[in-house]
Scaffold this motif. Sequence first.
Motif, PDB file in Angstrom:
ATOM      1  N   GLU A  32       0.969  -1.087  -0.116  1.00 45.93           N
ATOM      2  CA  GLU A  32       0.134  -0.045   0.018  1.00 45.93           C
ATOM      3  C   GLU A  32       0.796   1.207  -0.006  1.00 45.93           C
ATOM      4  O   GLU A  32       2.135   0.998   0.167  1.00 45.93           O
ATOM      5  CB  GLU A  32      -0.773  -0.026   1.356  1.00 45.93           C
ATOM      6  CG  GLU A  32      -2.095  -1.266   1.349  1.00 45.93           C
ATOM      7  CD  GLU A  32      -2.914  -1.023   2.248  1.00 45.93           C
ATOM      8  OE1 GLU A  32      -3.056   0.122   2.944  1.00 45.93           O
ATOM      9  OE2 GLU A  32      -3.717  -2.153   2.327  1.00 45.93           O
ATOM     10  N   LYS A  59      -3.166   0.170  -3.142  1.00 41.44           N
ATOM     11  CA  LYS A  59      -4.172   1.004  -2.482  1.00 41.44           C
ATOM     12  C   LYS A  59      -3.360   2.183  -2.087  1.00 41.44           C
ATOM     13  O   LYS A  59      -2.139   2.140  -1.601  1.00 41.44           O
ATOM     14  CB  LYS A  59      -4.462   0.236  -1.007  1.00 41.44           C
ATOM     15  CG  LYS A  59      -5.647   1.205  -0.492  1.00 41.44           C
ATOM     16  CD  LYS A  59      -6.361   0.358   0.817  1.00 41.44           C
ATOM     17  CE  LYS A  59      -7.340   1.110   1.385  1.00 41.44           C
ATOM     18  NZ  LYS A  59      -7.981   0.246   2.634  1.00 41.44           N
ATOM     19  N   HIS A  61      -3.173   5.861   0.212  1.00 45.12           N
ATOM     20  CA  HIS A  61      -3.782   6.532   1.206  1.00 45.12           C
ATOM     21  C   HIS A  61      -3.221   8.009   1.210  1.00 45.12           C
ATOM     22  O   HIS A  61      -2.030   8.365   0.741  1.00 45.12           O
ATOM     23  CB  HIS A  61      -3.364   6.031   2.694  1.00 45.12           C
ATOM     24  CG  HIS A  61      -3.684   4.683   2.696  1.00 45.12           C
ATOM     25  ND1 HIS A  61      -4.926   4.359   3.341  1.00 45.12           N
ATOM     26  CD2 HIS A  61      -3.020   3.527   2.581  1.00 45.12           C
ATOM     27  CE1 HIS A  61      -5.027   3.099   3.543  1.00 45.12           C
ATOM     28  NE2 HIS A  61      -3.743   2.540   2.990  1.00 45.12           N
TER      29      HIS A  61
END
Length: 222
Positions: A32, A59, A61
């Motif tokens: 991630e 992913k 963030h």
Amino acid sequence: MLNNEKAVVVFSGGQDSTTCLFWALKHFREVETVTFNYGQRHSLEIECARSIAEELGVKWHLLDMSLLGQLTQNALTRSDMAIEHHEGELPTTFVEGRNHLFLSFAAVLAKGVGARHLVTGVCETDFSGYPDCRDSFVKSLNVTLNLAMDYQFVIHTPLMWIDKADTWKLADELGAFDYVRERTLTCYNGVIGIGCGECPACKLRQAGLDKYLAVRGKGGQQ
């Protein structure tokens, strides 16, 4: 190889962090990324990071660190400050506490998603004297995070002891040379890929590319 483990990459969408992302994808089962909005000059940096993460299927963030931009006086968060580097002084692009805070918040995120590995593109070879790019700092923080959170993190720095030419070589070995060259944003003036050619980040990136291409047998041509 650590393919059964999970990693979080501190990710800006630049040459170094994108090379580290490809490195992490090779070495870990799951990856991630985390990008920080700290009031940097170009929101394009955030969009570039997001789009690369999406294209590579990892992913992404985004954490709000805008307070950092309010606390520091530097050329990366203030458009009215010139990008300068005088001998014996830190460059005006140095953001106080940036890597310390980024890695600390990345660690909190990593623990929350079950990752024990943090990957960052800091480098002691081709850096501008930034104290928070040093290997001693990273090792110290690694110990501190483990104690503070009672969790066994490992901070990986694949670029720590290599120069920009070898960073290009690593990207090539990872099958990511063209991608890193064309899709990443290193330029302080917000120009993706080849960059503006004038700022210190672009000059360092281009010098490394020319050196690597010469060794690779392409004579440093664009």
